[in-house]
Design a protein around this motif. Structure first.
Motif, PDB file in Angstrom:
ATOM      1  N   ALA A 100      22.457 189.206  81.541  1.00  0.00           N
ATOM      2  CA  ALA A 100      21.931 187.934  81.132  1.00  0.00           C
ATOM      3  C   ALA A 100      20.569 187.851  81.203  1.00  0.00           C
ATOM      4  CB  ALA A 100      22.809 186.832  82.200  1.00  0.00           C
ATOM      5  N   GLY A 101      19.640 187.031  80.074  1.00  0.00           N
ATOM      6  CA  GLY A 101      18.534 187.170  79.941  1.00  0.00           C
ATOM      7  C   GLY A 101      17.881 188.370  79.562  1.00  0.00           C
ATOM      8  N   HIS A 103      16.232 190.257  76.484  1.00  0.00           N
ATOM      9  CA  HIS A 103      15.514 189.788  75.178  1.00  0.00           C
ATOM     10  C   HIS A 103      15.904 190.990  74.084  1.00  0.00           C
ATOM     11  CE1 HIS A 103      12.788 187.740  72.856  1.00  0.00           C
ATOM     12  NE2 HIS A 103      12.922 186.614  73.686  1.00  0.00           N
ATOM     13  N   ASP A 105      14.600 191.673  71.335  1.00  0.00           N
ATOM     14  CA  ASP A 105      13.662 192.029  70.422  1.00  0.00           C
ATOM     15  C   ASP A 105      12.349 193.130  71.286  1.00  0.00           C
ATOM     16  OD1 ASP A 105      13.991 191.166  67.791  1.00  0.00           O
ATOM     17  OD2 ASP A 105      13.186 189.396  68.316  1.00  0.00           O
ATOM     18  N   GLU A 110      10.655 197.112  78.786  1.00  0.00           N
ATOM     19  CA  GLU A 110      10.225 195.809  79.040  1.00  0.00           C
ATOM     20  C   GLU A 110      11.499 194.752  79.489  1.00  0.00           C
ATOM     21  OE1 GLU A 110       7.027 194.393  75.836  1.00  0.00           O
ATOM     22  OE2 GLU A 110       8.852 195.176  74.985  1.00  0.00           O
ATOM     23  N   TYR A 113      11.831 195.143  83.282  1.00  0.00           N
ATOM     24  CA  TYR A 113      11.070 194.533  84.054  1.00  0.00           C
ATOM     25  C   TYR A 113      11.518 192.973  84.218  1.00  0.00           C
ATOM     26  CZ  TYR A 113       7.434 197.737  84.968  1.00  0.00           C
ATOM     27  OH  TYR A 113       7.107 199.051  85.614  1.00  0.00           O
ATOM     28  N   ILE A 114      11.912 192.355  82.948  1.00  0.00           N
ATOM     29  CA  ILE A 114      12.377 191.089  83.139  1.00  0.00           C
ATOM     30  C   ILE A 114      13.686 190.658  83.886  1.00  0.00           C
ATOM     31  CG2 ILE A 114      13.028 189.022  81.416  1.00  0.00           C
ATOM     32  CD1 ILE A 114      11.210 190.224  79.548  1.00  0.00           C
ATOM     33  N   SER A 117      12.970 191.115  87.406  1.00  0.00           N
ATOM     34  CA  SER A 117      12.538 189.967  87.973  1.00  0.00           C
ATOM     35  C   SER A 117      13.449 188.706  88.319  1.00  0.00           C
ATOM     36  CB  SER A 117      11.413 189.643  86.960  1.00  0.00           C
ATOM     37  OG  SER A 117      11.958 188.699  85.924  1.00  0.00           O
ATOM     38  N   THR A 118      14.612 188.735  87.600  1.00  0.00           N
ATOM     39  CA  THR A 118      15.477 187.582  87.529  1.00  0.00           C
ATOM     40  C   THR A 118      16.241 188.062  88.839  1.00  0.00           C
ATOM     41  OG1 THR A 118      17.281 188.568  86.574  1.00  0.00           O
ATOM     42  CG2 THR A 118      15.887 187.167  85.270  1.00  0.00           C
TER      43      THR A 118
END
Lengths: 435, 258
Positions: A100-101, A103, A105, A110, A113-114, A117-118
């Motif tokens: 979930a979350g 991305h 593209d 990357e 990391y995102i 971070s969640t």
């Protein structure tokens, strides 16, 4: 926390959802259609309480819609209970919804990391883990490609790798171990065991009792919004499996009863009735089951005899479908004959679910005389010691004239399962001695 | 206090959301990041043409008078009208994973704030070119008033984002309110033009003292009045507290309502 040794304490939580038939979100709709805003209240949880000790692995199970996923969502704090309290002690990581979350593209790296971070990890913490995450996902060559180019398996692998490498104190997992291929699944389970061994508390929701048994020390069975049983995994699982099977049996019996009614209504209408009995046989048996049988129902035979009920009972005469090796198994059948039946024999075949013919016995081979009969009749056969090994079995009933021509054949009239604690293999238990 | 700790723990998430927002805003456009400077500059050109040649207001360097108030206003009004989409736009995450929900409004407000800071580069260039003398000492008040505006805007985003989940109409209502609010704030006119008897209502508008303060610093080149700063700060904090109280109540049912 009442007990400092607990990682999770759930006290009598309830949750009611409003199910709107026609939900209006805008003010206009809310104001104008007050009368139309009908909803049903559906109480999913009716007071669930349980505790999980630190370092314990607990499985939550239950039927679809029993409230186990809702419970997990509340443990995750995505939802909150209407009444009751939940107390948690430690950092929580949840594997409810992988990726979930993400991305599409951005590259895999990357997204790590995102996504990490969640879970509340800082950049430094992610830097420390990134190699482990990539190694675990086995996506070395693809990690810098955009995630949208990933196959769904790769996507899940990446998501799982991130979630599992967050060093949480409490790990909540919902039905997500069906990740990737078999090798990766095994890897995930092994990783979970490793995490468990390091002292992490795990709550796992799964329909797979095998999975729960391999990971969890304890099971909680949630049934219709309450805890129906909890305790040692094997014990609770068996209860649960038993219950689920009885449900299935019940559904099967109801179907059978309905069909019997239908066919009873058409008895005596000649060829129409018999053609129906053929289709009935097909639907009761598993597909392809009849290929192994020598008794094919002959189309011209009329359905003179109806199986009104067929139940499997234990030694004390109670209906049961799950047995352990060596228990007494009794088959009780209620038959109804439209016309007088004489000079006949009754044959019972015991077939395993994979269409392996295990045992056949008849009144003629046991030299039992069958009286003439019309109307209702009960039939009972007991196997005082069922020595078949672990598996799912069913009975086929065959009633034939003394010359062997079929009067009626019913496949799969009743089924039961054998379970065992010993690791013996094969079809049947043979009494033996070692010297 | 617990919330602050948790938000601090989730700082990486906030940061990555801000980055993603800033990156994606101008992604795919030819001039890319340049739009962040170009946008306010072009707006300035339009206002200069309109108010210096057509609707003359009789105020010296009116374009600058307007611009130093308009840039902070745009930050606020974007928070007001686009703030509604903050939670709704991240439905997937809200429904599926846990994180302190305040992360979303906070990240949104920060990214808008960064946007405003970049516009301030243009403001300083224009101020320099126009030859207005700024008082270096009063410039020290600039960060303070920016922080006050940030606090106010965050409160507004908390309110707008959580209420929209329950009343979807709010998005449309707020874009009207935003327009009306602009004319009720002394942005295109000086506050001295407001009739005396209405003035006390004007000071209930939290954007009034903020706008006056910006203008004092960047146009008149003087330190804002302490009274102005205090009333701006109090109103900002009030909105933030109300916003957070409401948000923390409403967020409990986000996953069900979305």
């Amino acid at each position: 926390m009442r007990n400092p040794e607990n990682a999770i304490e759930v006290n009598n939580i309830t949750k009611t959802f409003k199910i709107y038939h026609d939900k209006g979100h805008s003010l206009k709709e809310k104001a104008l259609h007050v009368s139309r805003r009908k909803y049903e209240k559906h109480q999913v949880l009716k007071g669930v309480s349980f505790e999980v000790k630190k370092g314990e692995a607990v499985g939550l199970m239950g039927q679809n819609g029993c409230g186990k996923s809702t419970t997990l969502k509340m443990l995750t704090k995505i939802m909150y209970p209407d009444t009751g309290t939940i107390e948690m002690n430690g950092r929580i990581s949840s594997l409810l919804e992988l990726g979930a979350g993400f991305h599409p593209d951005l590259s895999g790296r990357e997204n790590i990391y995102i996504n990490a971070s969640t879970f509340g990890l800082t950049k430094k913490e992610i830097d420390k883990r990134i190699q482990d995450i990539i190694d675990f996902s086995e996506l070395w060559d693809f990690i810098d490609n955009p995630v949208r180019t990933y196959s769904s398996g790769m996507y899940m692998r990446l998501a799982f790798s991130v979630a599992i490498n967050v060093d949480a104190d409490i790990l909540l997992i919902d039905e997500i171990l069906a990740v990737g291929d078999l090798n990766f699944q095994t890897k995930c389970i092994n990783k979970l065991m490793e995490i468990k061994a390091s002292g992490t508390t795990i709550v796992l929701v799964s329909h797979s009792t095998d999975q729960i048994e391999s990971i969890c020390d304890r099971s909680i069975w949630i049934h219709e919004g309450v805890v129906r049983a909890q305790g040692e995994t094997q014990v609770v699982n068996r209860e649960y499996v038993n219950y689920m099977r009885s449900l299935r049996n019940q559904a099967l019996e109801e179907e059978q009863a309905r069909k019997n009614e239908e066919s009873a209504g058409t008895v005596g209408e000649g060829t129409e009735a018999s053609s129906e009995s053929v289709s009935e046989n097909e639907s009761v048996n598993a597909p392809g089951e009849e290929t192994g049988e020598e008794q094919q129902p002959e189309p011209e035979v009329q359905d003179k005899i109806i199986v009104k009920s067929a139940v499997i009972t234990n030694a004390s005469g109670e209906s049961q479908s799950l047995f352990t090796l060596g228990e007494s198994v009794t088959l009780e059948i209620e038959l109804y004959a439209e016309e007088l039946v004489k000079d006949y024999l009754i044959e019972l075949n015991l077939v395993r679910a994979d269409v392996l013919f295990c045992y056949g016995v008849s009144t003629s081979c046991d030299r039992i005389a069958c009286e003439e009969w019309q109307g209702d009749r009960k039939l009972k056969i007991t196997f005082p010691q069922m020595n078949l090994l672990k598996g799912l079995y069913h009975f086929d009933l065959h009633i034939a004239n003394s010359d062997g021509s079929t009067i009626v054949f019913k496949g799969g009239i009743a089924q039961f399962e054998i379970e065992m604690d010993t690791p013996e293999r094969g079809l049947v238990f043979l009494p033996h001695e070692w010297k | 206090m617990k919330l602050f700790g948790e938000l601090w723990q989730y700082r990486e998430m906030i940061l990555s959301l801000v980055k993603r927002d800033l990156k994606s805003r101008y992604k795919g456009s030819v001039l890319g990041f340049f739009w962040m400077f170009l946008n306010p500059l072009l707006q300035l050109c339009v206002y200069t043409v309109v108010f210096s040649t057509i609707m003359r207001m009789g105020i010296d360097k009116f374009y600058l008078f307007l611009f130093v108030a308009l840039v902070p206003w745009m930050f606020f009004s974007t928070c007001l009208s686009s703030g509604t989409t903050v939670v709704m736009g991240q439905q997937d995450m809200v429904k599926k994973i846990y994180f302190p929900r305040e992360v979303l409004p906070l990240a949104f407000t920060i990214s808008q704030f960064v946007n405003m800071l970049l516009s301030f580069v243009i403001i300083f260039v224009v101020v320099f070119v126009s030859g207005i003398k700024l008082d270096p000492l009063s410039l020290l008040y600039l960060p303070l008033i920016m922080i006050i505006e940030f606090v106010l805007s965050l409160g507004i985003v908390l309110l707008a984002s959580s209420l929209t989940v329950y009343f979807r109409d709010l998005e449309h209502i707020l874009s009207i309110i935003s327009m009306a609010w602009m004319y009720l704030t002394p942005i295109i006119y000086p506050v001295e033009m407001v009739p005396e008897n209405l003035l006390k209502f004007f000071y209930l508008n939290p954007m009034t003292p903020i706008t006056i303060a910006y203008r004092d610093i960047l146009y008149y080149g003087k330190a804002p009045h302490v009274k102005t700063l205090i009333s701006a700060a109090l109103l900002g904090i009030l909105v933030l507290v109300v916003g957070e109280i409401l948000f923390s109540r409403l967020q409990r049912k986000f996953a069900e309502e979305l």
